[in-house]
Design a protein around this motif. Structure first.
Motif, PDB file in Angstrom:
ATOM      1  N   PHE A  87     -25.970  -1.541   0.701  1.00  0.00           N
ATOM      2  CA  PHE A  87     -24.722  -1.593   0.938  1.00  0.00           C
ATOM      3  C   PHE A  87     -24.261  -0.242   0.845  1.00  0.00           C
ATOM      4  N   ARG A  88     -23.764   0.371   2.064  1.00  0.00           N
ATOM      5  CA  ARG A  88     -23.426   1.483   2.234  1.00  0.00           C
ATOM      6  C   ARG A  88     -21.960   1.736   2.232  1.00  0.00           C
ATOM      7  N   SER A  89     -21.144   2.570   1.388  1.00  0.00           N
ATOM      8  CA  SER A  89     -19.744   2.705   1.417  1.00  0.00           C
ATOM      9  C   SER A  89     -19.245   3.299   2.765  1.00  0.00           C
ATOM     10  N   SER A  90     -20.132   4.122   3.553  1.00  0.00           N
ATOM     11  CA  SER A  90     -19.674   4.422   4.864  1.00  0.00           C
ATOM     12  C   SER A  90     -19.846   3.632   5.938  1.00  0.00           C
ATOM     13  N   SER A  91     -20.399   2.448   5.643  1.00  0.00           N
ATOM     14  CA  SER A  91     -20.175   1.487   6.611  1.00  0.00           C
ATOM     15  C   SER A  91     -19.005   0.924   6.949  1.00  0.00           C
ATOM     16  N   PHE A  92     -18.078   0.797   5.959  1.00  0.00           N
ATOM     17  CA  PHE A  92     -16.831   0.303   5.920  1.00  0.00           C
ATOM     18  C   PHE A  92     -15.504   1.114   6.138  1.00  0.00           C
ATOM     19  N   LYS A 128     -19.612  -6.370  10.029  1.00  0.00           N
ATOM     20  CA  LYS A 128     -18.848  -5.844   9.159  1.00  0.00           C
ATOM     21  C   LYS A 128     -17.370  -6.534   8.755  1.00  0.00           C
ATOM     22  N   LEU A 129     -16.888  -6.515   9.770  1.00  0.00           N
ATOM     23  CA  LEU A 129     -15.436  -7.257  10.069  1.00  0.00           C
ATOM     24  C   LEU A 129     -15.640  -8.572   8.998  1.00  0.00           C
ATOM     25  N   ARG A 130     -16.707  -9.310   9.211  1.00  0.00           N
ATOM     26  CA  ARG A 130     -16.632 -10.756   8.549  1.00  0.00           C
ATOM     27  C   ARG A 130     -16.829 -10.536   7.103  1.00  0.00           C
ATOM     28  N   THR A 131     -17.512  -9.389   6.644  1.00  0.00           N
ATOM     29  CA  THR A 131     -17.968  -9.129   5.342  1.00  0.00           C
ATOM     30  C   THR A 131     -16.742  -8.609   4.555  1.00  0.00           C
ATOM     31  N   VAL A 132     -15.768  -7.996   5.395  1.00  0.00           N
ATOM     32  CA  VAL A 132     -14.635  -7.130   4.538  1.00  0.00           C
ATOM     33  C   VAL A 132     -14.256  -8.154   3.664  1.00  0.00           C
ATOM     34  N   PRO A 133     -13.537  -9.364   3.774  1.00  0.00           N
ATOM     35  CA  PRO A 133     -12.849 -10.251   2.875  1.00  0.00           C
ATOM     36  C   PRO A 133     -13.210 -10.363   1.562  1.00  0.00           C
ATOM     37  N   LEU A 134     -14.824 -10.866   1.690  1.00  0.00           N
ATOM     38  CA  LEU A 134     -15.493 -11.032   0.271  1.00  0.00           C
ATOM     39  C   LEU A 134     -15.877  -9.784  -0.436  1.00  0.00           C
ATOM     40  N   VAL A 135     -16.137  -8.743   0.343  1.00  0.00           N
ATOM     41  CA  VAL A 135     -16.165  -7.415  -0.200  1.00  0.00           C
ATOM     42  C   VAL A 135     -15.051  -7.128  -1.262  1.00  0.00           C
TER      43      VAL A 135
END
Length: 339
Positions: A87-92, A128-135
């Protein structure tokens, strides 16, 4: 409902739906609480997307091993497949903190796609967009100190530490030509895998670790895969916790003691200049540090190992100096005795 896809370096849409120059893209997705799970991502039409989806289908993250994090792990499977299970912070960059309260209520995701995301392929960006809400949700829950999540972060942290040290020990023994030792030490059974007992001489530790590695490699494929997935999932969770700003636990005292004992055994073996001289010991130490891996846990371990080995070397030097002084004093006293 539009067949939307994005290509690396540029945005591509069907003629019916063109974005404005600001590149603001609104993707509506089913609520994570829906009975049939998250809605499928918009499908791309090229072979790259099909290959990506096939790779993601197997699931790199072990949702069963960390049940409290299971919803986040489930929605992160596609992202983990393209990030090497890290899990990389730069990915988001540019993707987090963009949703409004209305978006959160409706299950919609409003994301601004900045220039930092221009190199993301369509499937990668969609993952990544799909992951954002639960992140965002799990970050907030973890920082609030939700007990179940904190417990699983602690367990994941210990797993990552144990695996990192194990891998580092394997690299060190390979550098010392002791994986396995030749000749093998006596008194070590073929099923003796207790390499964690680092009070034993170095060749015995190496032989036991070799047995443990052989057991993993020769065991059932399902067992090997499960151990690997669990370790990779633990690393993903620890990465996530660090990025979220959660304070990771301290290195357990048992592991600190283990590192001190390993350092002592290496120093003892160095007395045998033929098998582990100063040059070999220095190479082994460098390999040990490199083999700890990457991430917050590995950096903490590297600092601890460097501290422990420096302290031990200083202690050895002081002991040697004290012994030399004692021998010198005895020699002086002997020279002063009347003949």
């Amino acid at each position: 409902k539009y067949p939307v896809w994005l290509k690396c370096g540029r945005l591509r849409f069907p003629q019916e739906f063109r974005p404005q120059p600001s590149h603001r893209v609104r993707l509506f997705m089913a609520s994570a609480a829906a009975a049939d799970g998250p809605a499928p991502l918009p499908a791309a039409s090229d072979a790259q997307s099909l290959l990506f989806e096939k790779e993601c289908a197997s699931g790199s993250l072990d949702e069963e091993a960390f049940k409290r994090f299971a919803p986040l792990l489930q929605v992160s499977q596609a992202y983990a497949s393209c990030s090497g299970c890290r899990f990389r912070s730069s990915s988001f960059d540019g993707l987090l903190g963009r949703r409004t309260p209305g978006d959160a209520m409706s299950g919609a995701l409003l994301a601004e796609v900045p220039s930092a995301r221009a190199r993301d392929s369509g499937p990668r960006l969609a993952a990544k967009l799909r992951t954002v809400p639960l992140v965002e949700e799990f970050s907030a829950r973890l920082l609030r100190g939700e007990e179940g999540l904190v417990e699983e972060v602690d367990r994941a942290y210990r797993i990552v530490m144990a695996e990192s040290v194990r891998n580092a020990m394997m690299g060190m023994f390979q550098t010392l030509d002791m994986f396995p030792p030749n000749p093998p030490p006596t008194g070590v059974g073929d099923d003796d895998c207790t390499f964690e007992d680092v009070s034993a001489p170095l060749p015995i530790i190496a032989q036991r670790l070799y047995h443990d590695h052989a057991r993993r490699v020769s065991g059932p494929l399902e067992g090997i895969g499960r151990l690997h997935r669990r370790a990779m999932t633990a690393a993903f969770i620890v990465d996530f916790a660090e990025v979220a700003g959660f304070k990771l636990p301290a290195i357990p005292e048992t592991l600190q003691s283990m590192l001190r004992e390993v350092s002592a055994r290496v120093e003892e073996a160095s007395k045998d200049q033929g098998s582990c001289g100063p040059a070999s010991r220095a190479r082994a130490r460098d390999v040990f540090l490199r083999s700890l891996g990457v991430g917050a846990v590995s950096e903490s371990l590297r600092m601890e190992v460097d501290k422990v080995w420096t302290e031990h070397r200083t202690s050895v030097l002081l002991t040697a100096a004290a012994a030399a002084v004692a021998v010198g004093a005895a020699a002086v006293a002997a020279s002063r005795r009347p003949r």
